[in-house]
Motif scaffolding. Structure first.
Motif, PDB file in Angstrom:
ATOM      1  N   THR A  52       0.780  -1.296   0.129  1.00 18.74           N
ATOM      2  CA  THR A  52       0.128  -0.057   0.057  1.00 18.74           C
ATOM      3  C   THR A  52       0.958   1.035  -0.129  1.00 18.74           C
ATOM      4  O   THR A  52       1.910   1.249   0.742  1.00 18.74           O
ATOM      5  N   ASN A  54       0.668   5.502   0.331  1.00 22.44           N
ATOM      6  CA  ASN A  54      -0.052   6.544   0.880  1.00 22.44           C
ATOM      7  C   ASN A  54       0.506   7.819  -0.161  1.00 22.44           C
ATOM      8  O   ASN A  54       1.442   8.371  -0.036  1.00 22.44           O
ATOM      9  N   GLN A  83      -3.698   4.799  -1.662  1.00 20.96           N
ATOM     10  CA  GLN A  83      -4.762   5.638  -0.681  1.00 20.96           C
ATOM     11  C   GLN A  83      -4.398   7.016  -0.843  1.00 20.96           C
ATOM     12  O   GLN A  83      -3.267   7.606  -0.774  1.00 20.96           O
ATOM     13  N   HIS A  85      -4.659  10.880   0.112  1.00 23.69           N
ATOM     14  CA  HIS A  85      -4.700  11.770   1.508  1.00 23.69           C
ATOM     15  C   HIS A  85      -4.504  13.185   0.807  1.00 23.69           C
ATOM     16  O   HIS A  85      -3.775  13.394  -0.001  1.00 23.69           O
ATOM     17  N   ASN A 101       8.617   9.392  11.388  1.00 25.33           N
ATOM     18  CA  ASN A 101       7.743   8.451  11.028  1.00 25.33           C
ATOM     19  C   ASN A 101       6.529   8.552  10.103  1.00 25.33           C
ATOM     20  O   ASN A 101       5.472   7.925  10.361  1.00 25.33           O
ATOM     21  N   SER A 102       6.604   9.575   9.406  1.00 24.31           N
ATOM     22  CA  SER A 102       5.315  10.059   8.620  1.00 24.31           C
ATOM     23  C   SER A 102       4.875   8.674   7.561  1.00 24.31           C
ATOM     24  O   SER A 102       5.794   8.046   7.290  1.00 24.31           O
ATOM     25  N   LYS A 103       3.590   8.440   7.462  1.00 25.49           N
ATOM     26  CA  LYS A 103       3.419   7.347   6.621  1.00 25.49           C
ATOM     27  C   LYS A 103       3.310   7.497   5.097  1.00 25.49           C
ATOM     28  O   LYS A 103       2.535   6.644   4.611  1.00 25.49           O
ATOM     29  N   PHE A 104       3.700   8.560   4.885  1.00 28.90           N
ATOM     30  CA  PHE A 104       3.343   8.786   3.270  1.00 28.90           C
ATOM     31  C   PHE A 104       4.446   8.714   2.563  1.00 28.90           C
ATOM     32  O   PHE A 104       5.815   8.760   2.997  1.00 28.90           O
ATOM     33  N   GLN A 105       4.452   7.926   1.401  1.00 29.11           N
ATOM     34  CA  GLN A 105       5.736   7.397   0.493  1.00 29.11           C
ATOM     35  C   GLN A 105       5.875   8.457  -0.638  1.00 29.11           C
ATOM     36  O   GLN A 105       6.935   8.472  -1.221  1.00 29.11           O
TER      37      GLN A 105
END
Length: 121
Positions: A52, A54, A83, A85, A101-105
């Protein structure tokens, strides 16, 4: 205008000699599988978890949303989940991407913010 990489053709950093690639989902999937990813049903998995990404999109720019939909469609063909955002201004974007630790790639931004000449100051 066709753009074959992350650098806009009007940017000082653009390299006309850069090799371009054709869209080839079969080759893309085989590269993932050679690296140990497994396609189960319609999803690509790594260590039993679906792959997945983001994707951050500037909600002020409807063109970026359209581009995001194309990216999502193409990656879904090989089993990758995208996903969306949304962010509403540059301050919010900075807060999101510079958070530990941002969840965005990845994120989409308009090319019109790329300077045509380097800042040599």
């Amino acid at each position: 205008m066709i753009i074959n990489g992350p650098i806009h053709p009007k940017s000082w950093a653009y390299n006309q000699k850069m090799n371009s690639s054709n869209y080839n989902p079969t080759l893309a999937l085989s590269i993932f599988q050679n690296e140990g990813f497994i396609k189960k049903e319609a999803l690509l998995e790594e260590n039993g978890q679906p792959v997945t990404l983001n994707l951050l999109i500037d909600e002020r720019n409807h063109h970026l949303l359209q581009i995001g939909k194309i990216i999502r469609q193409q990656l879904q063909e090989i089993g990758i989940i995208i996903q969306f955002h949304f962010f509403s201004d540059d301050k919010e974007l900075s807060k999101i991407i510079y958070t530990k630790n941002s969840k965005f790639q990845c994120y989409l931004f308009p090319f019109n913010t790329v300077p045509s000449e380097p800042d040599r100051s």
